[in-house]
Write an enzyme that holds these catalytic residues in place. Structure first.
Site, short mmCIF file in Angstrom:
data_model
loop_
_atom_site.label_atom_id
_atom_site.label_comp_id
_atom_site.label_asym_id
_atom_site.label_seq_id
_atom_site.Cartn_x
_atom_site.Cartn_y
_atom_site.Cartn_z
N SER A 141 0.85 -1.20 0.00
CA SER A 141 0.00 0.00 0.00
C SER A 141 0.88 1.24 0.00
O SER A 141 2.03 1.19 0.46
CB SER A 141 -0.86 0.01 1.26
OG SER A 141 -1.60 1.21 1.35
N TYR A 153 -2.07 -1.01 10.66
CA TYR A 153 -2.15 -1.21 9.20
C TYR A 153 -0.88 -0.69 8.54
O TYR A 153 -0.26 -1.37 7.72
CB TYR A 153 -3.39 -0.51 8.64
CG TYR A 153 -3.59 -0.74 7.17
CD1 TYR A 153 -4.02 -1.98 6.70
CD2 TYR A 153 -3.34 0.25 6.22
CE1 TYR A 153 -4.20 -2.22 5.35
CE2 TYR A 153 -3.51 0.03 4.87
CZ TYR A 153 -3.95 -1.21 4.43
OH TYR A 153 -4.12 -1.44 3.08
N1 LIG Z 1 -8.72 -0.82 -1.29
C1 LIG Z 1 -7.71 0.00 -1.00
O1 LIG Z 1 -7.87 1.24 -0.91
C2 LIG Z 1 -6.35 -0.57 -0.78
C3 LIG Z 1 -5.25 0.29 -0.83
C4 LIG Z 1 -3.99 -0.21 -0.62
C5 LIG Z 1 -3.82 -1.57 -0.39
N2 LIG Z 1 -4.90 -2.41 -0.34
C6 LIG Z 1 -4.66 -3.81 -0.06
O2 LIG Z 1 -5.27 -4.61 -1.06
C7 LIG Z 1 -5.55 -5.91 -0.54
C8 LIG Z 1 -6.95 -6.31 -0.96
O3 LIG Z 1 -7.90 -5.47 -0.34
P1 LIG Z 1 -9.25 -5.01 -1.03
O4 LIG Z 1 -9.23 -3.54 -1.05
O5 LIG Z 1 -9.48 -5.74 -2.30
O6 LIG Z 1 -10.30 -5.43 0.11
P2 LIG Z 1 -11.39 -6.59 0.18
O7 LIG Z 1 -12.34 -6.49 -0.95
O8 LIG Z 1 -11.90 -6.52 1.57
O9 LIG Z 1 -10.53 -7.92 -0.01
C9 LIG Z 1 -9.78 -8.52 1.01
C10 LIG Z 1 -9.60 -9.98 0.65
O10 LIG Z 1 -8.74 -10.59 1.65
C11 LIG Z 1 -9.33 -11.82 2.06
N3 LIG Z 1 -8.94 -12.19 3.40
C12 LIG Z 1 -9.09 -11.46 4.53
N4 LIG Z 1 -8.63 -12.16 5.58
C13 LIG Z 1 -8.17 -13.34 5.10
C14 LIG Z 1 -7.59 -14.49 5.70
N5 LIG Z 1 -7.37 -14.56 7.02
N6 LIG Z 1 -7.24 -15.52 4.89
C15 LIG Z 1 -7.46 -15.47 3.55
N7 LIG Z 1 -8.01 -14.40 2.93
C16 LIG Z 1 -8.36 -13.36 3.71
C17 LIG Z 1 -10.85 -11.56 1.94
O11 LIG Z 1 -11.54 -12.78 1.74
P3 LIG Z 1 -12.31 -13.63 2.86
O12 LIG Z 1 -12.96 -12.66 3.79
O13 LIG Z 1 -13.27 -14.43 2.04
O14 LIG Z 1 -11.27 -14.48 3.50
C18 LIG Z 1 -10.89 -10.75 0.66
O15 LIG Z 1 -10.92 -11.61 -0.46
C19 LIG Z 1 -5.35 -5.80 0.98
O16 LIG Z 1 -4.10 -6.37 1.33
C20 LIG Z 1 -5.32 -4.30 1.23
O17 LIG Z 1 -4.56 -3.95 2.36
C21 LIG Z 1 -6.17 -1.94 -0.54
#
Ligand SMILES: NC(=O)c1ccc[n+]([C@@H]2O[C@H](COP(=O)([O-])OP(=O)(O)OC[C@H]3O[C@@H](n4cnc5c(N)ncnc54)[C@H](OP(=O)(O)O)[C@@H]3O)[C@@H](O)[C@H]2O)c1
Length: 257
Positions: A141, A153
């Site tokens: 991130s 985070y």
């Molecule tokens: N969206 C943003 O603004 C942003 C910015 C920078 C970085 N990121 C990073 O991008 C990544 C994806 O996030 P997103 O924005 O796409 O959010 P999201 O839609 O909430 O996706 C998160 C994913 O992680 C999975 N997950 C959570 N806990 C888990 C566990 N213990 N084991 C296996 N899978 C797990 C969830 O699936 P289940 O609940 O089904 O397990 C879900 O598929 C994250 O690492 C986040 O920090 C996001």
């Protein structure tokens, strides 16, 4: 190693594939002709994804469970005999860090975001090496480059950035490229960015497909670092060139807890 990396027919593992960035990435890689193993805890969401598109296998695992992650790697080895791309994407946001009561949730977020990436990378180390030239793409991130938002985070993402940078050097001789891919604000289930989207800065919020496109580009070219959208790099540069001015600006948008 970076020339002519053809994704077609190669094996990719995408963690956190049941929603957001991971689901968009799984769809994009499958559309390129990769065989994708889509990993998360919500099996029904993964099953829908696998039904939607050929080339996606749903695999339920929790990345905070070391034995489950080791089983995942053993499954991929047994079924496909290779892993050409590991996309460490599973993660979640964290609580604020203001009092003793925030400690457990903060440590849990570090264990999920950083610990999950380390567990998966360790479990797939041998298979990635045997499958070289191969790629690890760590979805860290911009919060891993500038310390803003919840402390746990930011700590987890700084950890991912540091580990990615170290591994990019130490794993290069194995033929495994390691990339820190740093998204800015992206609207997803876990990070709806609702307030920001309603504000005049709303147009700065990106889509999961923007990150999936960047993952695709990194798989083709093996860059060690990528920011999405690219202009967020200016924020990182400002942090290092003018730290006092940067801190003053951040204190206005992210006031002290
Ligand atoms: N969206 C943003 O603004 C942003 C910015 C920078 C970085 N990121 C990073 O991008 C990544 C994806 O996030 P997103 O924005 O796409 O959010 P999201 O839609 O909430 O996706 C998160 C994913 O992680 C999975 N997950 C959570 N806990 C888990 C566990 N213990 N084991 C296996 N899978 C797990 C969830 O699936 P289940 O609940 O089904 O397990 C879900 O598929 C994250 O690492 C986040 O920090 C996001």
């Amino acid at each position: 190693m970076n020339v002519g990396w053809d994704p077609h027919g190669r094996i990719a593992v995408v963690t956190g594939a049941s929603s957001g960035i991971g689901a968009a990435t799984a769809r994009r890689l499958a559309a390129l002709g990769m065989q994708v193993v889509a990993v998360a805890r919500r099996g029904e969401r993964l099953a829908e994804l696998a039904e939607e598109r050929p080339g996606i296998e749903a695999y339920v695992a929790d990345v905070t469970d070391t034995a489950a992650v080791d089983e995942l790697a053993a499954h991929v080895d047994a079924r496909y005999g290779a892993c050409h791309a590991l996309i460490n994407n599973a993660g979640a946001g964290g609580p604020g860090f203001a009092a003793r009561g925030d400690l457990e949730a903060t440590l849990a977020v570090i264990d999920l975001n950083l610990g999950g990436m380390l567990r998966c990378t360790a479990a797939f180390a041998e298979l990635l090496t045997a499958s070289a030239p191969s790629r690890v793409v760590n979805i860290a991130s911009v919060a891993g480059k500038v310390g803003v938002g919840p402390a746990g985070y930011a700590a987890s993402k700084f950890g991912m950035v540091g580990a990615s940078e170290a591994l990019a050097t130490s794993w290069a001789p194995r033929g495994v490229s390691v990339c820190q891919l740093n998204p800015g604000f992206i609207a997803t289930e876990g990070f709806p960015q609702a307030e920001l989207r309603r504000s005049p800065l709303g147009r700065l919020v990106g889509r999961p497909e923007d990150v999936a496109r960047a993952v695709h580009d990194v798989l083709l070219h093996g860059q060690p670092e990528r920011t999405v959208p690219r202009w967020y790099r200016a924020v990182v540069v400002a942090r290092h060139l003018a730290p006092p001015a940067f801190r003053a600006a951040i204190a206005r948008v992210d006031p002290p807890a």
